[in-house]
Design an enzyme around this catalytic site. Sequence first.
Site, short mmCIF file in Angstrom:
data_model
loop_
_atom_site.label_atom_id
_atom_site.label_comp_id
_atom_site.label_asym_id
_atom_site.label_seq_id
_atom_site.Cartn_x
_atom_site.Cartn_y
_atom_site.Cartn_z
N GLU A 293 -8.03 39.37 41.06
CA GLU A 293 -7.61 38.14 41.48
C GLU A 293 -6.08 38.11 41.73
O GLU A 293 -5.59 38.30 40.67
CB GLU A 293 -8.24 37.00 40.44
CG GLU A 293 -9.89 37.08 40.16
CD GLU A 293 -10.56 37.16 41.77
OE1 GLU A 293 -10.01 36.56 42.43
OE2 GLU A 293 -11.71 37.80 41.50
N CYS A 327 -1.47 30.32 40.07
CA CYS A 327 -1.88 30.92 41.36
C CYS A 327 -2.51 29.92 42.13
O CYS A 327 -2.69 30.14 43.27
CB CYS A 327 -3.05 32.00 41.11
SG CYS A 327 -4.27 31.36 39.87
P1 NAD Z 1 2.21 40.81 38.26
O1 NAD Z 1 1.59 41.28 39.27
O2 NAD Z 1 3.65 40.84 37.83
O3 NAD Z 1 1.71 41.30 36.87
C1 NAD Z 1 0.31 41.18 36.49
C2 NAD Z 1 0.10 42.46 35.64
O4 NAD Z 1 0.26 43.82 36.32
C3 NAD Z 1 0.76 42.73 34.28
O5 NAD Z 1 0.13 43.07 33.07
C4 NAD Z 1 2.20 43.49 34.90
O6 NAD Z 1 2.78 44.25 33.55
C5 NAD Z 1 1.07 44.59 35.42
N1 NAD Z 1 1.99 45.43 36.45
C6 NAD Z 1 3.12 45.18 37.16
N2 NAD Z 1 3.34 46.25 37.85
C7 NAD Z 1 2.28 47.14 37.65
C8 NAD Z 1 2.22 48.36 38.37
N3 NAD Z 1 2.89 49.01 39.21
N4 NAD Z 1 0.92 48.92 38.12
C9 NAD Z 1 0.18 48.28 37.18
N5 NAD Z 1 0.25 47.14 36.58
C10 NAD Z 1 1.42 46.62 36.73
O7 NAD Z 1 1.81 39.14 38.03
P2 NAD Z 1 2.43 38.13 37.12
O8 NAD Z 1 3.91 37.58 37.18
O9 NAD Z 1 2.04 38.52 35.77
O10 NAD Z 1 1.43 36.73 37.39
C11 NAD Z 1 1.69 36.21 38.67
C12 NAD Z 1 0.80 36.53 39.82
O11 NAD Z 1 -0.50 36.56 39.42
C13 NAD Z 1 0.97 35.56 41.03
O12 NAD Z 1 0.84 36.47 42.12
C14 NAD Z 1 -0.44 34.76 40.81
O13 NAD Z 1 -0.71 34.05 42.06
C15 NAD Z 1 -1.26 35.93 40.22
N6 NAD Z 1 -2.55 35.02 39.61
C16 NAD Z 1 -3.54 35.08 40.16
C17 NAD Z 1 -4.61 34.52 39.64
C18 NAD Z 1 -5.92 34.43 40.36
O14 NAD Z 1 -6.84 33.85 39.79
N7 NAD Z 1 -6.05 34.68 41.82
C19 NAD Z 1 -4.57 33.94 38.40
C20 NAD Z 1 -3.49 34.09 37.82
C21 NAD Z 1 -2.39 34.73 38.32
#
Ligand code: NAD
Length: 545
Positions: A293, A327
């Site tokens: 998501e 999100c």
């Molecule tokens: P992010 O993508 O920066 O990080 C999410 C997770 O991925 C973290 O645990 C991070 O450490 C990890 N990560 C980062 N880089 C990575 C890589 N290269 N490989 C593997 N893992 C990696 O997101 P965030 O800042 O924690 O959250 C915000 C984002 O999440 C926004 O884009 C938001 O829209 C989305 N979000 C979506 C939903 C949904 O249900 N659609 C819900 C909550 C948040």
Amino acid sequence: MSNKIAPIPTPHNEPILGYLPNSNERIALKAELKRRKETVYDIPMFINGKEIRTNDIVDVFPPHELAHKIAHYHKGNTEHIHQAIDAALSAREQWANLHWEDRAAIFLKAADLIAGPYRAAINAATMLGQSKNAYQAEIDAACELADFLRFNVHFASEIYKEQPVSAPNIRNTIEYRALEGFIYAITPFNFTAIAGNLSVSPALMGNVVVWKPSNTQVYSAWTIMEIFREAGLPAGVINMIFCDAIQTTNIILEHPEFAGVHFTGSTTVFNSIWETIGKNLHLYKSYPRLVGETGGKDYILAHNSADVDVLATALLRGAFEYQGQKCSACSRAYIPKSIWDATWEKMYQALKTFKVGNIEDFSVIMGAVINETAYKRITKYIDHAKADPNNIIMYGGGHDKKKGYFVEPTVILTKDPKSVTMVEEIFGPVLTIYVYDDAEMSLDEILHLVDTTSEYALTGAIIAQDTYAIQQMRDKLTNSAGNFYINDKCTGAVVGQQPFGGARKSGTNDKAGSKWNLLRWVSPRTIKENYVPAKSYLYPYMSEE
Ligand code: NAD
């Protein structure tokens, strides 16, 4: 001995407590905040049921109070990633074979611990670690996480009940096996409930998990892990590691027993994970399940029949609660010219009363944004918008990081409906509004614009009172959002009531906290048992006339 057919409790949404002055819950929460502020938590990783400390320390500060250290966590290295995978795989057989009701009991107990004795703890951890106000912490950490746990158990029971028909002399059944291998749960910072749910939902279905929380959510992630441990989760079922994201992902995605990823976060990261899995496909025993998501560019579209009070409230709450870091947060809006002045007047009068600051003060509505990276990204968008002659900054635009990462609620009025802040996810308290001329532009034209402006399709809301307009808007916007709201804000989905997830670049739309999500974590085995098997190869039609 499991000789019984026991009904599963019917789940109900955990009631949201009010936190009114002098209420028991407010007194308990304030006491817990004080207690935590007087402590520096020492947060270990949790592998194979054991606390793992490396002394490679990372300090944790509330985003709204950078001078006050509340914890440090122990960072892991490649060895810990391998240990977590091995621990998960060793726990798999026993966990997958445990009677499902016994697995479920652990998570039902965790829900009751969250709603009861740990309520203040998980809310306070979320307030301090992620800068949520008391109400935002309550709806997320206490209520939504308890809801995920209880509703998941109910949905699992529905899945297990789903069985094929049988025929005379034949009994057909389906077993819902756990996936072969382990699941990788990667969780975002912004919802404590999502962080818990992404590891719990595969585990409930008999899977074992390596969980990598976001660096900026470790403080409340540890409270979740403490609750799971107290609820009786056996060693190795969920292993929580604080290792470099890229390193962890590279090692896990090369493992032959990698069986699936349960991700919530940004679209860019999910795309890179999917691409790597594609490249590594030949390495795996099974085709991995990919559930992600991701981002959103969520909208509110008003019709000129809208109730202006409803519209202004939906915009304010939808855009600025939790500093716009949902999100589902509203970050683009389309408002007819004929009702714009009245709408803005309501918004402006309300915005003047918005308090931004330390969330320990309960009169504050907005805390700080999560970290320096987010602060820089959001303020860059604001500065860019200020420099664009098509834009007017109607409110806010200021920011200050002396004490914490504070960004004012910011409203941009744009003449260009395809300007950057109308199109890209900002993930902060920034709302861009396009006022359309409802005397000149047809409803179909504006609907086409809303539908085609962004690559995302997570949430969207329409505000209108004209029934025919509502029908037209709902139908033309079919593919623009996985969660669609009529006369409401575009945030605040409730487990069991509005299953959550979006399509297009917003994710695989497997609807967290629903039967559809849990189905991704099982691999059905169909079993036919013949009670009266054939004893000759001859069929009756082969006999002589
Ligand atoms: P992010 O993508 O920066 O990080 C999410 C997770 O991925 C973290 O645990 C991070 O450490 C990890 N990560 C980062 N880089 C990575 C890589 N290269 N490989 C593997 N893992 C990696 O997101 P965030 O800042 O924690 O959250 C915000 C984002 O999440 C926004 O884009 C938001 O829209 C989305 N979000 C979506 C939903 C949904 O249900 N659609 C819900 C909550 C948040």
